[in-house]
Each structure stands twice: as C-alpha cells, then as structure tokens.
Design an enzyme around this catalytic site. Structure first.
Site, PDB file in Angstrom:
ATOM      1  N   ASP A 217      40.640  29.905  49.462  1.00  0.00           N
ATOM      2  CA  ASP A 217      40.922  30.302  47.657  1.00  0.00           C
ATOM      3  C   ASP A 217      41.445  29.310  47.397  1.00  0.00           C
ATOM      4  O   ASP A 217      42.645  28.887  47.656  1.00  0.00           O
ATOM      5  CB  ASP A 217      41.305  31.086  47.221  1.00  0.00           C
ATOM      6  CG  ASP A 217      41.373  31.862  46.148  1.00  0.00           C
ATOM      7  OD1 ASP A 217      40.000  32.861  45.799  1.00  0.00           O
ATOM      8  OD2 ASP A 217      41.612  31.802  45.165  1.00  0.00           O
TER       9      ASP A 217
ATOM     10  N   TYR B 170      47.216  29.653  36.629  1.00  0.00           N
ATOM     11  CA  TYR B 170      47.838  30.965  37.536  1.00  0.00           C
ATOM     12  C   TYR B 170      48.763  31.213  37.733  1.00  0.00           C
ATOM     13  O   TYR B 170      50.185  31.645  37.698  1.00  0.00           O
ATOM     14  CB  TYR B 170      46.518  30.956  38.800  1.00  0.00           C
ATOM     15  CG  TYR B 170      45.518  31.415  38.737  1.00  0.00           C
ATOM     16  CD1 TYR B 170      44.531  32.824  38.229  1.00  0.00           C
ATOM     17  CD2 TYR B 170      44.097  30.231  37.884  1.00  0.00           C
ATOM     18  CE1 TYR B 170      43.185  32.739  37.794  1.00  0.00           C
ATOM     19  CE2 TYR B 170      42.550  31.062  37.827  1.00  0.00           C
ATOM     20  CZ  TYR B 170      42.819  31.666  38.007  1.00  0.00           C
ATOM     21  OH  TYR B 170      41.409  32.613  37.896  1.00  0.00           O
TER      22      TYR B 170
ATOM     23  N   ARG C  21      32.085  39.878  48.565  1.00  0.00           N
ATOM     24  CA  ARG C  21      32.141  41.218  48.664  1.00  0.00           C
ATOM     25  C   ARG C  21      30.435  41.698  48.731  1.00  0.00           C
ATOM     26  O   ARG C  21      30.604  42.845  49.232  1.00  0.00           O
ATOM     27  CB  ARG C  21      32.361  41.602  47.656  1.00  0.00           C
ATOM     28  CG  ARG C  21      34.392  41.637  47.771  1.00  0.00           C
ATOM     29  CD  ARG C  21      34.881  42.395  46.837  1.00  0.00           C
ATOM     30  NE  ARG C  21      34.958  40.848  45.758  1.00  0.00           N
ATOM     31  CZ  ARG C  21      35.472  40.605  44.315  1.00  0.00           C
ATOM     32  NH1 ARG C  21      35.851  41.761  44.401  1.00  0.00           N
ATOM     33  NH2 ARG C  21      35.316  39.821  43.575  1.00  0.00           N
TER      34      ARG C  21
ATOM     35  N   ARG D 124      30.579  31.430  45.372  1.00  0.00           N
ATOM     36  CA  ARG D 124      31.062  32.628  46.121  1.00  0.00           C
ATOM     37  C   ARG D 124      29.689  32.998  47.202  1.00  0.00           C
ATOM     38  O   ARG D 124      30.102  34.158  47.362  1.00  0.00           O
ATOM     39  CB  ARG D 124      31.237  33.149  45.477  1.00  0.00           C
ATOM     40  CG  ARG D 124      32.364  33.244  45.007  1.00  0.00           C
ATOM     41  CD  ARG D 124      33.541  34.232  45.407  1.00  0.00           C
ATOM     42  NE  ARG D 124      34.608  33.234  44.623  1.00  0.00           N
ATOM     43  CZ  ARG D 124      35.428  34.153  43.969  1.00  0.00           C
ATOM     44  NH1 ARG D 124      35.483  35.564  43.215  1.00  0.00           N
ATOM     45  NH2 ARG D 124      36.312  33.786  43.153  1.00  0.00           N
TER      46      ARG D 124
ATOM     47  N   ARG E  70      36.401  41.263  56.570  1.00  0.00           N
ATOM     48  CA  ARG E  70      37.512  41.142  55.467  1.00  0.00           C
ATOM     49  C   ARG E  70      38.737  41.712  55.840  1.00  0.00           C
ATOM     50  O   ARG E  70      39.557  41.898  55.940  1.00  0.00           O
ATOM     51  CB  ARG E  70      37.219  41.500  54.406  1.00  0.00           C
ATOM     52  CG  ARG E  70      38.858  41.048  52.943  1.00  0.00           C
ATOM     53  CD  ARG E  70      37.698  41.953  51.475  1.00  0.00           C
ATOM     54  NE  ARG E  70      38.786  41.578  50.384  1.00  0.00           N
ATOM     55  CZ  ARG E  70      39.864  41.949  50.240  1.00  0.00           C
ATOM     56  NH1 ARG E  70      40.577  42.509  51.270  1.00  0.00           N
ATOM     57  NH2 ARG E  70      40.401  41.296  49.311  1.00  0.00           N
TER      58      ARG E  70
HETATM   59  O1  CP3 Z   1      32.512  30.154  46.813  1.00  0.00           O
HETATM   60  C1  CP3 Z   1      32.549  31.136  48.426  1.00  0.00           C
HETATM   61  O2  CP3 Z   1      31.478  31.376  49.117  1.00  0.00           O
HETATM   62  C2  CP3 Z   1      33.887  30.217  48.760  1.00  0.00           C
HETATM   63  C3  CP3 Z   1      35.222  30.780  48.366  1.00  0.00           C
HETATM   64  C4  CP3 Z   1      35.495  31.215  47.240  1.00  0.00           C
HETATM   65  C5  CP3 Z   1      36.503  32.009  47.073  1.00  0.00           C
HETATM   66  N1  CP3 Z   1      37.189  31.942  45.475  1.00  0.00           N
HETATM   67  C6  CP3 Z   1      37.097  33.023  47.647  1.00  0.00           C
HETATM   68  C7  CP3 Z   1      36.971  34.511  47.032  1.00  0.00           C
HETATM   69  C8  CP3 Z   1      35.831  30.456  46.565  1.00  0.00           C
HETATM   70  C9  CP3 Z   1      35.486  28.229  45.859  1.00  0.00           C
HETATM   71  C10 CP3 Z   1      36.910  30.934  45.398  1.00  0.00           C
HETATM   72  C11 CP3 Z   1      37.541  29.677  44.355  1.00  0.00           C
HETATM   73  C12 CP3 Z   1      38.285  30.926  42.800  1.00  0.00           C
HETATM   74  N2  CP3 Z   1      39.020  31.727  43.635  1.00  0.00           N
HETATM   75  C13 CP3 Z   1      38.481  29.884  41.661  1.00  0.00           C
HETATM   76  C14 CP3 Z   1      37.235  28.917  41.208  1.00  0.00           C
HETATM   77  C15 CP3 Z   1      36.043  29.664  40.696  1.00  0.00           C
HETATM   78  C16 CP3 Z   1      35.503  30.815  39.713  1.00  0.00           C
HETATM   79  O3  CP3 Z   1      35.222  31.284  40.591  1.00  0.00           O
HETATM   80  O4  CP3 Z   1      35.301  30.658  38.728  1.00  0.00           O
HETATM   81  C17 CP3 Z   1      38.548  31.219  41.482  1.00  0.00           C
HETATM   82  C18 CP3 Z   1      39.547  31.097  40.194  1.00  0.00           C
HETATM   83  C19 CP3 Z   1      39.475  31.886  42.037  1.00  0.00           C
HETATM   84  C20 CP3 Z   1      40.803  32.909  42.035  1.00  0.00           C
HETATM   85  C21 CP3 Z   1      40.747  34.403  42.585  1.00  0.00           C
HETATM   86  N3  CP3 Z   1      40.329  34.547  43.605  1.00  0.00           N
HETATM   87  C22 CP3 Z   1      40.227  35.097  41.704  1.00  0.00           C
HETATM   88  C23 CP3 Z   1      40.457  35.087  40.487  1.00  0.00           C
HETATM   89  C24 CP3 Z   1      39.739  36.787  41.923  1.00  0.00           C
HETATM   90  C25 CP3 Z   1      39.649  37.325  41.957  1.00  0.00           C
HETATM   91  C26 CP3 Z   1      39.143  38.068  41.301  1.00  0.00           C
HETATM   92  C27 CP3 Z   1      37.688  38.428  42.554  1.00  0.00           C
HETATM   93  O5  CP3 Z   1      37.182  37.985  42.036  1.00  0.00           O
HETATM   94  O6  CP3 Z   1      37.821  38.643  43.281  1.00  0.00           O
HETATM   95  C28 CP3 Z   1      39.507  35.647  44.159  1.00  0.00           C
HETATM   96  C29 CP3 Z   1      39.501  36.475  45.009  1.00  0.00           C
HETATM   97  C30 CP3 Z   1      38.620  35.800  46.010  1.00  0.00           C
HETATM   98  N4  CP3 Z   1      38.532  34.379  46.219  1.00  0.00           N
HETATM   99  C31 CP3 Z   1      37.571  36.804  46.169  1.00  0.00           C
HETATM  100  C32 CP3 Z   1      36.738  35.974  47.282  1.00  0.00           C
HETATM  101  C33 CP3 Z   1      35.627  36.022  48.313  1.00  0.00           C
HETATM  102  C34 CP3 Z   1      37.862  38.070  46.403  1.00  0.00           C
HETATM  103  C35 CP3 Z   1      38.204  38.792  47.410  1.00  0.00           C
HETATM  104  C36 CP3 Z   1      38.243  39.952  47.830  1.00  0.00           C
HETATM  105  O7  CP3 Z   1      37.874  40.306  49.035  1.00  0.00           O
HETATM  106  O8  CP3 Z   1      38.683  41.078  47.427  1.00  0.00           O
END
Ligand code: CP3
Length: 354
Positions: free
Chosen positions: A81, A159, A35, A31, A44
C-alpha cells in the site's frame, strides 16, 4: 548498448512501456488483488491488520499471485500500500474497518523533524516488501512482468497531513501555500525515501514501477507544477541513473489538461490515464511522448455486458495502435463480479490491431 540489450530480454509488457507497439496489447488491472476475490478475503483473515498483511512476505506473495493464477494478466503488481512509506517513517498508520486509513496527522515543524529522524530506519521497516518481491519473482510465469509501486509525494503527503482520506485537502493545501518551506521539507523527505524504496523494489525484482498520484487532480496549475511534476521528475531522474532501462509509469489521476505538461516534463516512460481523459486527445497529444496505460472506467467492470464491451473496444481501437498497455482508469471495485473480469481479459486477448 545496454538499453537495447535490456529491451531484447525484457518481457512483453515491459517492452510496451518502453514504446514497442503490439498488435495484441498487454494488460494488467490496478487493484487486481483485492476484496472482489474470495481467496483474497480468505488470506487477509490470516493477518491481524492490513499493515501486518502488507508486511508479511508469505501472505503478500500469495495475494500478489492470486489474480495471475485466475486471469493470467501480463503483469503482477506487488501487494502492498502507498501508506507503507509513512509507516516506515514512523508515523502511526492504521486501517479501520469500513473507515479507511487513519494516521496521526503531521502539522508542526517538530512533527516533520520526527519523520526526518525516522527516515534512517525506513528501509529496514519496509524490508519485508523486498522479500515479497523476491517470492513473487521466483513464482511468476515466464512472460509475466512484476510491477513495484509507491505513492507519489503529493498524494502520500495528503494522507500524512490530513490524517487520512479527505474530500477537500484543506490542511494539506494550507500547509503547501501558507507554510511552503515546511511542506517542501515533507515533500523532499518523501522524494528521498520513495526513491530509495523503489530502488530497493527494483533490486528485489520489480521490472517496472508505478507512481500513484491519486489526488493530482485537486491542484491549481501552479501547485501542480511544484508539488506534482517537480517531485516526480526528481524521483524519475534519480531512478534513471541507478536503474537505466527500468520503466517508470506515472499516474496523475484526475489531472485533466495537466496530463500534457506531466507527459512532457516528468520524464516518465508511460502514463496511466484515468477514465475521464478523452481518448482522441490522449492519442494525438500524449501518445507521442509516452506509452499510455488505461483507462476503462472500473464501473464498466461492475456493469459488464454490452456497455463494458463497447467501452473496451473504443479504448483498444483508439489507443491500441500505438505504445499501449490496457488497464482500468482506477482500481477494481470490491463489488466487481469475477465473471466480468474474465470476460474483459477475453476481449483484450481476442482483439488485434489491423
Ligand atoms: O493494485 C494492487 O492490486 C496492488 C495493491 C494496492 C493496494 N493499494 C492494496 C489495498 C495498491 C497499488 C494500492 C494503492 C493505494 N493505496 C492508493 C493509490 C491508488 C488509488 O486507489 O487511488 C491509495 C490512495 C491507497 C490508500 C488506501 N489503501 C486507501 C484509501 C484504502 C482504503 C480504501 C479501500 O479501498 O479499502 C486502502 C486499503 C487497501 N489497499 C485495500 C487493498 C486491497 C483494501 C484493504 C482491505 O482488504 O480491506
């Protein structure tokens, strides 16, 4: 030998994933785009929702490059994602502000039939991701690697079946244990689509791929072998024949003692450690089978100061003398101060194995 050629030409971080030991470890952070960066929040805001952001190659390329410009990590990770795969299969996926992902839950045989029917068009719906990778590959500094990724089948299935995030995974584990044939169809479908999706990412420029199994830690030993290890092993086996020399990183978060079985049986080249894995154990039990990646608790990156420095040094001292890529134990948290990320990069860069 093609394998050897590949090693000679590969970037530093890719060589580390193949087992090369470096006096100064390479690093990236899960990540690392997100944010906590003001420029991410700004970009975004240009997309109408999170899925459109991930499927807009221009914006996703920009976001992937943002942390590289600021911190010059040794790898960029594709901005996308894990829930793009269900989206690609035609399942309804939305990200609600402050609520996380919301999906139309998969329950019946007819739901699975629909997804199987959606598989034919999945790669086409996910094609913008390939365009993002091509854009990033063209813009990266000389020795910065490009990492692609997907969710591992078990985690993506949670999910899809729960309809979003969950605490206890009751619906998914009920299907896995009471309707194992139905659940196996879903997992097999995810193995197929995920392999093709990663194949597409590698062809578009990904030099390594990571499988995120964020919920591997909730399974019993029997479930872990069947729904985590077996599908990951199958994806690795298929990718190996199509792309020998492209390392696969497996991240079975929370797997505890099961990490050992995962390292021995899945065939992954490198293992992502979450922050709960004891360092001495990881070094003595896991590092002989695979390169290790991890595992600073992202909370220390929020706290900063001496606590972060001590925790970072312990990891470098214990794991930095074998094949190793520094990373966090989970993703960077949104409240993380940028100055702490800068300091962490400096600590890693100034450390040398002696
Ligand atoms: O690592 C990186 O920088 C690459 C991008 C990336 C994102 N999600 C962007 C994202 C990667 C590799 C993921 C993986 C991901 N997504 C996982 C596996 C890793 C982990 O965190 O366990 C999972 C379970 C998800 C599913 C997911 N995506 C959830 C549950 C959420 C909401 C929770 C949250 O953190 O907001 C997301 C959203 C998400 N994916 C964001 C980002 C940058 C935040 C979205 C926003 O801008 O509001």
């Amino acid at each position: 030998m093609p394998e050897r050629n590949h090693l000679v030409q590969a970037k530093s971080l890719i060589r580390a994933l193949h087992g090369e030991v470096h006096a100064q470890p390479t690093f990236w952070f899960m990540r690392q785009a997100g944010r906590y960066l003001p420029e991410y929040r700004q970009t975004r805001a240009k997309a109408k929702d999170f899925i459109s952001l991930c499927l807009n190659p221009e914006l996703a390329t920009e976001i992937t490059l943002q942390p590289i410009r600021r911190f010059a990590m040794d790898a960029a990770i594709l901005f996308a994602d894990i829930l793009l795969v269900p989206h690609g299969l035609g399942q309804q996926v939305a990200f609600k502000e402050g609520e996380g992902p919301v999906l139309a839950p998969v329950a019946s045989e007819a739901d699975i039939d629909r997804l199987v029917g959606g598989a034919a068009g999945a790669l086409e719906r996910l094609a913008p991701v390939a365009a993002t990778l091509r854009g990033v590959a063209a813009a990266l500094p000389f020795d910065t690697a490009l990492i692609g990724f997907a969710g591992a089948p078990w985690t993506v299935a949670t999910y899809m079946v729960e309809g979003g995030s969950s605490r206890d995974f009751v619906a998914t584990r009920r299907m896995a244990n009471a309707e194992p044939k139905r659940f196996a169809r879903l997992i097999d479908l995810l193995v197929d689509v995920t392999t093709d999706y990663l194949d597409m990412q590698i062809k578009a420029g990904a030099e390594a791929v990571q499988l995120f199994d964020s919920w591997a830690g909730v399974l019993t030993d029997v479930e872990f072998a069947r729904w985590c290890v077996a599908p990951v092993r199958e994806i690795v086996r298929r990718l190996e024949t199509r792309h020998p020399g492209v390392p696969v990183i497996g991240f079975p978060k929370g797997a505890g003692i099961h990490y050992r079985e995962y390292a021995m049986l899945t065939g992954v080249d490198a293992i992502g450690l979450d922050q709960t894995v004891p360092l001495d154990w990881a070094q003595s039990v896991l590092q002989k089978d695979a390169a290790l990646q991890g595992n600073l608790d992202p909370i220390f990156l929020v706290i900063g100061g001496a606590a972060m420095e001590q925790a970072t040094k312990r990891i470098l001292e214990t794991l930095g003398r074998g094949p190793f890529v520094f990373n966090l134990g989970h993703g960077i948290r949104p409240e993380t101060p940028i100055a702490h990320v800068e300091r962490l990069c400096e600590l890693i860069r100034h450390w040398r194995a002696t």
